[in-house]
Motif scaffolding. Structure first.
Motif, PDB file in Angstrom:
ATOM      1  N   ALA A 103       0.909  -1.351  -0.125  1.00 31.12           N
ATOM      2  CA  ALA A 103      -0.093  -0.012   0.017  1.00 31.12           C
ATOM      3  C   ALA A 103       0.953   1.365  -0.042  1.00 31.12           C
ATOM      4  O   ALA A 103       0.528   2.398  -0.679  1.00 31.12           O
ATOM      5  CB  ALA A 103      -0.917   0.053   1.042  1.00 31.12           C
ATOM      6  N   VAL A 104       1.938   1.251   0.817  1.00 32.59           N
ATOM      7  CA  VAL A 104       2.977   2.278   0.816  1.00 32.59           C
ATOM      8  C   VAL A 104       3.376   2.529  -0.680  1.00 32.59           C
ATOM      9  O   VAL A 104       3.657   3.699  -1.046  1.00 32.59           O
ATOM     10  CB  VAL A 104       3.989   2.235   1.939  1.00 32.59           C
ATOM     11  N   ARG A 105       3.670   1.476  -1.384  1.00 30.41           N
ATOM     12  CA  ARG A 105       4.265   1.878  -2.640  1.00 30.41           C
ATOM     13  C   ARG A 105       3.331   2.541  -3.556  1.00 30.41           C
ATOM     14  O   ARG A 105       3.522   3.345  -4.436  1.00 30.41           O
ATOM     15  CB  ARG A 105       4.653   0.230  -3.253  1.00 30.41           C
ATOM     16  N   GLY A 106       1.953   1.795  -3.470  1.00 29.73           N
ATOM     17  CA  GLY A 106       0.896   2.494  -4.464  1.00 29.73           C
ATOM     18  C   GLY A 106       0.705   4.097  -3.942  1.00 29.73           C
ATOM     19  O   GLY A 106       0.266   4.668  -4.945  1.00 29.73           O
ATOM     20  N   ILE A 107       0.785   4.280  -2.645  1.00 31.93           N
ATOM     21  CA  ILE A 107       0.209   5.701  -2.362  1.00 31.93           C
ATOM     22  C   ILE A 107       1.528   6.564  -2.683  1.00 31.93           C
ATOM     23  O   ILE A 107       1.199   7.617  -3.326  1.00 31.93           O
ATOM     24  CB  ILE A 107       0.116   5.664  -0.787  1.00 31.93           C
ATOM     25  N   SER A 108       2.532   6.121  -2.802  1.00 29.43           N
ATOM     26  CA  SER A 108       3.710   6.984  -3.126  1.00 29.43           C
ATOM     27  C   SER A 108       3.836   7.086  -4.589  1.00 29.43           C
ATOM     28  O   SER A 108       3.974   8.322  -5.147  1.00 29.43           O
ATOM     29  CB  SER A 108       5.149   6.262  -2.713  1.00 29.43           C
ATOM     30  N   HIS A 109       3.604   5.996  -5.565  1.00 33.25           N
ATOM     31  CA  HIS A 109       3.489   6.266  -6.985  1.00 33.25           C
ATOM     32  C   HIS A 109       2.360   7.111  -7.326  1.00 33.25           C
ATOM     33  O   HIS A 109       2.619   7.840  -8.233  1.00 33.25           O
ATOM     34  CB  HIS A 109       3.373   4.944  -7.585  1.00 33.25           C
ATOM     35  N   SER A 110       1.384   7.086  -6.695  1.00 31.41           N
ATOM     36  CA  SER A 110       0.081   7.885  -7.047  1.00 31.41           C
ATOM     37  C   SER A 110       0.266   9.371  -6.717  1.00 31.41           C
ATOM     38  O   SER A 110       0.052  10.287  -7.454  1.00 31.41           O
ATOM     39  CB  SER A 110      -1.168   7.363  -6.516  1.00 31.41           C
ATOM     40  N   LEU A 111       0.862   9.670  -5.354  1.00 29.16           N
ATOM     41  CA  LEU A 111       1.251  10.838  -4.999  1.00 29.16           C
ATOM     42  C   LEU A 111       1.959  11.611  -5.727  1.00 29.16           C
ATOM     43  O   LEU A 111       1.912  12.877  -6.031  1.00 29.16           O
ATOM     44  CB  LEU A 111       1.227  10.937  -3.572  1.00 29.16           C
ATOM     45  N   TYR A 112       3.178  10.989  -5.995  1.00 33.62           N
ATOM     46  CA  TYR A 112       4.136  11.724  -6.878  1.00 33.62           C
ATOM     47  C   TYR A 112       3.580  12.258  -8.000  1.00 33.62           C
ATOM     48  O   TYR A 112       4.240  13.642  -8.431  1.00 33.62           O
ATOM     49  CB  TYR A 112       5.500  10.952  -6.980  1.00 33.62           C
ATOM     50  N   LYS A 113       2.788  11.622  -8.737  1.00 35.29           N
ATOM     51  CA  LYS A 113       2.206  12.099  -9.904  1.00 35.29           C
ATOM     52  C   LYS A 113       1.224  13.133  -9.734  1.00 35.29           C
ATOM     53  O   LYS A 113       0.895  14.101 -10.801  1.00 35.29           O
ATOM     54  CB  LYS A 113       1.457  10.896 -10.632  1.00 35.29           C
ATOM     55  N   GLU A 114       0.676  13.456  -8.603  1.00 39.42           N
ATOM     56  CA  GLU A 114      -0.128  14.372  -8.240  1.00 39.42           C
ATOM     57  C   GLU A 114       0.740  15.581  -7.939  1.00 39.42           C
ATOM     58  O   GLU A 114       0.041  16.734  -8.134  1.00 39.42           O
ATOM     59  CB  GLU A 114      -1.011  13.910  -7.004  1.00 39.42           C
ATOM     60  N   VAL A 115       1.819  15.536  -7.464  1.00 41.19           N
ATOM     61  CA  VAL A 115       2.725  16.760  -6.905  1.00 41.19           C
ATOM     62  C   VAL A 115       3.804  17.071  -7.761  1.00 41.19           C
ATOM     63  O   VAL A 115       4.245  18.354  -7.460  1.00 41.19           O
ATOM     64  CB  VAL A 115       2.882  16.518  -5.235  1.00 41.19           C
ATOM     65  N   ARG A 116       4.111  16.424  -8.635  1.00 41.10           N
ATOM     66  CA  ARG A 116       5.600  16.530  -9.326  1.00 41.10           C
ATOM     67  C   ARG A 116       5.527  18.104 -10.001  1.00 41.10           C
ATOM     68  O   ARG A 116       6.469  18.656 -10.100  1.00 41.10           O
ATOM     69  CB  ARG A 116       5.774  15.474 -10.239  1.00 41.10           C
ATOM     70  N   ASP A 117       4.501  18.450 -10.663  1.00 38.35           N
ATOM     71  CA  ASP A 117       4.468  19.369 -11.458  1.00 38.35           C
ATOM     72  C   ASP A 117       4.404  20.776 -10.507  1.00 38.35           C
ATOM     73  O   ASP A 117       4.655  21.997 -11.125  1.00 38.35           O
ATOM     74  CB  ASP A 117       3.327  19.650 -12.292  1.00 38.35           C
ATOM     75  N   TYR A 118       4.206  20.507  -9.299  1.00 41.31           N
ATOM     76  CA  TYR A 118       4.497  21.708  -8.312  1.00 41.31           C
ATOM     77  C   TYR A 118       5.994  21.721  -7.929  1.00 41.31           C
ATOM     78  O   TYR A 118       6.248  22.713  -6.879  1.00 41.31           O
ATOM     79  CB  TYR A 118       3.705  21.523  -7.366  1.00 41.31           C
ATOM     80  N   GLY A 119       6.877  21.009  -8.349  1.00 41.72           N
ATOM     81  CA  GLY A 119       8.368  20.891  -7.640  1.00 41.72           C
ATOM     82  C   GLY A 119       8.225  20.142  -6.472  1.00 41.72           C
ATOM     83  O   GLY A 119       9.534  20.285  -5.736  1.00 41.72           O
ATOM     84  N   VAL A 120       7.472  19.197  -6.149  1.00 43.39           N
ATOM     85  CA  VAL A 120       7.421  18.471  -4.931  1.00 43.39           C
ATOM     86  C   VAL A 120       7.619  16.962  -5.315  1.00 43.39           C
ATOM     87  O   VAL A 120       7.299  16.212  -6.096  1.00 43.39           O
ATOM     88  CB  VAL A 120       6.107  18.582  -4.176  1.00 43.39           C
TER      89      VAL A 120
END
Length: 237
Positions: free
Chosen positions: A152-169
């Motif tokens: 679950a941690v892996r899935g959360i991480s992969h999803s979240l990075y795609k949500e925030v990457r364009d903000y420089g996060v």
């Protein structure tokens, strides 16, 4: 990221990977808020401890509010390290133990991350490090509950990075193999030994990831001990 003066939160700081990470960040000049149930044996002018049980949203919210009030700025680094594993056959696992693992390892990441993301997006800079496990990439006998949480941690991480990457996060998920920590205290089949990785090794990986170029993103990092069963020697004829 230049870590000097940055505000970092590390969960599960009483010992092991969490404490090693706190010390490494302090050495780099960061201001570190430690969230945990037990205060570590550490005194430093830039270390602030806030009692927190990540299983409970109210506890995380209180730690977040205290951190912001005392340090007066957005959190730029979050290391979601708090976690635990309970061994046992799925059919024998108590509902309480199952819930404890998911509440700590999965819900805790949600409760902590949701609070820091808005500030990171506003700053245009931030990094969330999620500590998963080799158990997040495979199945392990008698560790179904723990493996489930770390997948679950892996899935959360992969999803979240795609949500925030364009903000420089950035969001990075780290998958350690065996580490010399108290994780194995309640797992009778494994004994901590010198062939395991050290907590300081994981902390050094976290620092390397944090200090990377702003446009260079480590998504997944798998680390293992080189010689988990010790060094082999060549036999003689």
């Amino acid at each position: 990221m230049n870590l000097e003066g940055k505000v970092a939160v590390v969960t599960g700081v009483s010992k092991g990977i969490g404490l090693a990470t706190v010390k490494a960040l302090l050495d780099k000049g960061a201001k570190v808020a430690g969230w945990g149930r037990t205060k570590p044996d550490l005194e430093h002018e830039n270390f602030y401890f806030y009692e927190c049980d990540v299983r409970y949203n109210e506890s995380v919210q209180q730690a977040f509010d205290q951190t912001f009030a005392h340090l007066g700025t957005h959190i730029q680094i979050l290391v979601n390290n708090a976690g635990l594993g309970i061994a046992g056959l799925l059919e024998d696992m108590s509902v309480e133990d199952w819930h404890t693992m998911f509440e700590t390892n999965v819900n805790g990441i949600f409760y902590c991350s949701r609070l820091v993301v808005p500030g990171m997006k506003e700053l245009g800079e931030g990094h969330i490090i999620n500590i998963s496990s080799i158990a997040g990439t495979t199945g392990i006998e008698q560790m179904s509950g723990y493996c489930g949480t770390k997948h679950a941690v892996r899935g959360i991480s992969h999803s979240l990075y795609k949500e925030v990457r364009d903000y420089g996060v950035k969001v990075t998920c780290i998958y350690p193999g065996s580490v010399q920590t108290n994780f194995f205290d309640n797992i009778d089949s494994v004994t901590v030994n010198d062939n395991m990785m050290r907590p300081e090794d994981i902390a050094s990986t976290i620092l390397h990831t944090l200090e990377s170029h702003p446009n260079y993103h480590h998504v997944d990092i798998e680390v293992r001990p080189l010689m988990p069963k010790g060094r082999k020697t060549l036999g003689k004829d």
